[in-house]
Design a protein around this motif. Structure first.
Motif, PDB file in Angstrom:
ATOM      1  N   ASP A   1       0.867  -1.172   0.000  1.00  0.00           N
ATOM      2  CA  ASP A   1       0.000   0.000   0.000  1.00  0.00           C
ATOM      3  C   ASP A   1       0.906   1.224   0.000  1.00  0.00           C
ATOM      4  O   ASP A   1       1.964   1.223   0.628  1.00  0.00           O
ATOM      5  N   LEU A   2       0.509   2.245  -0.712  1.00  0.00           N
ATOM      6  CA  LEU A   2       1.326   3.457  -0.777  1.00  0.00           C
ATOM      7  C   LEU A   2       1.503   4.073   0.602  1.00  0.00           C
ATOM      8  O   LEU A   2       2.596   4.516   0.966  1.00  0.00           O
ATOM      9  N   ILE A   3       0.448   4.066   1.392  1.00  0.00           N
ATOM     10  CA  ILE A   3       0.506   4.615   2.747  1.00  0.00           C
ATOM     11  C   ILE A   3       0.396   3.465   3.740  1.00  0.00           C
ATOM     12  O   ILE A   3      -0.635   2.801   3.831  1.00  0.00           O
ATOM     13  N   MET A   4       1.483   3.199   4.456  1.00  0.00           N
ATOM     14  CA  MET A   4       1.516   2.131   5.464  1.00  0.00           C
ATOM     15  C   MET A   4       2.193   2.684   6.709  1.00  0.00           C
ATOM     16  O   MET A   4       3.017   3.593   6.610  1.00  0.00           O
ATOM     17  N   PRO A   5       1.867   2.126   7.866  1.00  0.00           N
ATOM     18  CA  PRO A   5       2.571   2.575   9.075  1.00  0.00           C
ATOM     19  C   PRO A   5       4.039   2.142   9.041  1.00  0.00           C
ATOM     20  O   PRO A   5       4.383   1.162   8.402  1.00  0.00           O
ATOM     21  N   VAL A   6       4.872   2.876   9.676  1.00  0.00           N
ATOM     22  CA  VAL A   6       6.314   2.634   9.828  1.00  0.00           C
ATOM     23  C   VAL A   6       7.079   2.894   8.533  1.00  0.00           C
ATOM     24  O   VAL A   6       7.981   3.697   8.497  1.00  0.00           O
ATOM     25  N   MET A   7       6.724   2.204   7.456  1.00  0.00           N
ATOM     26  CA  MET A   7       7.435   2.359   6.188  1.00  0.00           C
ATOM     27  C   MET A   7       6.408   2.463   5.069  1.00  0.00           C
ATOM     28  O   MET A   7       5.599   1.558   4.882  1.00  0.00           O
ATOM     29  N   GLY A   8       6.433   3.531   4.306  1.00  0.00           N
ATOM     30  CA  GLY A   8       5.500   3.703   3.199  1.00  0.00           C
ATOM     31  C   GLY A   8       5.812   2.766   2.047  1.00  0.00           C
ATOM     32  O   GLY A   8       6.871   2.136   1.991  1.00  0.00           O
ATOM     33  N   GLY A   9       4.895   2.659   1.125  1.00  0.00           N
ATOM     34  CA  GLY A   9       5.033   1.743  -0.002  1.00  0.00           C
ATOM     35  C   GLY A   9       6.237   2.016  -0.880  1.00  0.00           C
ATOM     36  O   GLY A   9       6.910   1.093  -1.324  1.00  0.00           O
TER      37      GLY A   9
END
Length: 68
Positions: free
Chosen positions: A2-10
């Motif tokens: 996913d482009l927006i993810m917690p901790v580390m983006g896509g």
């Protein structure tokens, strides 16, 4: 990814995966348009993009492309 993810983006995850394997299939999905990632994946034959919400035919096409 996913482009927006917690901790580390896509996009960050994409770059980390590319350090490990340049040919692993990666699909980035987002509610945002492809313009948000096209500069990153445009020349990567092992990467694809899907908009949310997923449509079955688009999912099929992207998965088939990744299996080539």
């Amino acid at each position: 990814l996913d482009l927006i993810m917690p901790v580390m983006g896509g996009i960050e995850a994409y770059h980390e995966l590319r350090k490990i394997d340049s040919a692993i299939p990666i699909v980035i999905c987002s509610g945002y348009s492809i313009e948000s990632v096209i500069g990153t994946i445009a020349h990567d034959e092992h990467a694809g993009f899907m908009n949310k919400p997923y449509k079955p035919d688009v999912l099929r096409d992207v998965v088939m492309k990744m299996m080539e």
